[in-house]
Design an enzyme around this catalytic site. Structure first.
Site: not given
Length: 140
Positions: A103-106
Site C-alpha cells: 500500500p502507498d502510505p503517502y
C-alpha cells in the site's frame, strides 16, 4: 535490500536500484516519514533520490519488481517483449502476502509507513533467498 545483501556478503555481486513509474518527484529525496521510519530500523534512506524507470532498466537488471499490480501492468507494457518475464510483483517474495500490493502510505498516518516497511522486509527476506538460488549459493 542493500543492507541484507551486505550482511550476506553479496553487496558487490548484486545491484539494487529504485525507480518510479511516473516522473512526479524525480530528483527529490524520499518522504521524511519514510526516512524516519527506516532510520528507526537502522536503514539510511537520506541519500536516495527519485528517478523514473526507463527502457534500459529492463536490459540492465535481471529483475524489475513492482510494488502494486497497477505498476506491474505498466512495467510489463513498457518492457521489451523479451524481458517481460523479468517484471514481477515484489510481495510475491513474501510468503504470506503473495499477489498483494504494497500500500502507498503517502496519504496515511506515520504508522502506515511502519506497516509498509514490515511488508518490504518480509519480501526482502524472500528475495534474498531467490538471489542466493540464482547465484547458486547457500543463504548466509
Amino acid at each position: 535490500m542493500r543492507r541484507r545483501l551486505a550482511m550476506d556478503g553479496l553487496a558487490d555481486d548484486v545491484t539494487v536500484a529504485s525507480a518510479g513509474t511516473h516522473g512526479y518527484h524525480v530528483g527529490e529525496a524520499p518522504d521524511i516519514r519514510a526516512v524516519e521510519a527506516a532510520r528507526y530500523r537502522g536503514v539510511d534512506l537520506s541519500a536516495l533520490r527519485a528517478r523514473r524507470v526507463d527502457a534500459d532498466d529492463f536490459e540492465r537488471y535481471d529483475m524489475v519488481l513492482a510494488m502494486d499490480r497497477d505498476h506491474l501492468d505498466f512495467l510489463r507494457r513498457l518492457a521489451p517483449p523479451k524481458h517481460r518475464d523479468r517484471v514481477q510483483l515484489f510481495l510475491d517474495y513474501a510468503p504470506d502476502h503473495k499477489g498483494h500490493d504494497v500500500p502507498d502510505p503517502y496519504y496515511g498516518s506515520e504508522d502506515q509507513f511502519d506497516t509498509v516497511l514490515d511488508l518490504i522486509e518480509a519480501a526482502a527476506d524472500g528475495l534474498l533467498d531467490e538471489v542466493h538460488r540464482r547465484l547458486g549459493r547457500k543463504a548466509g
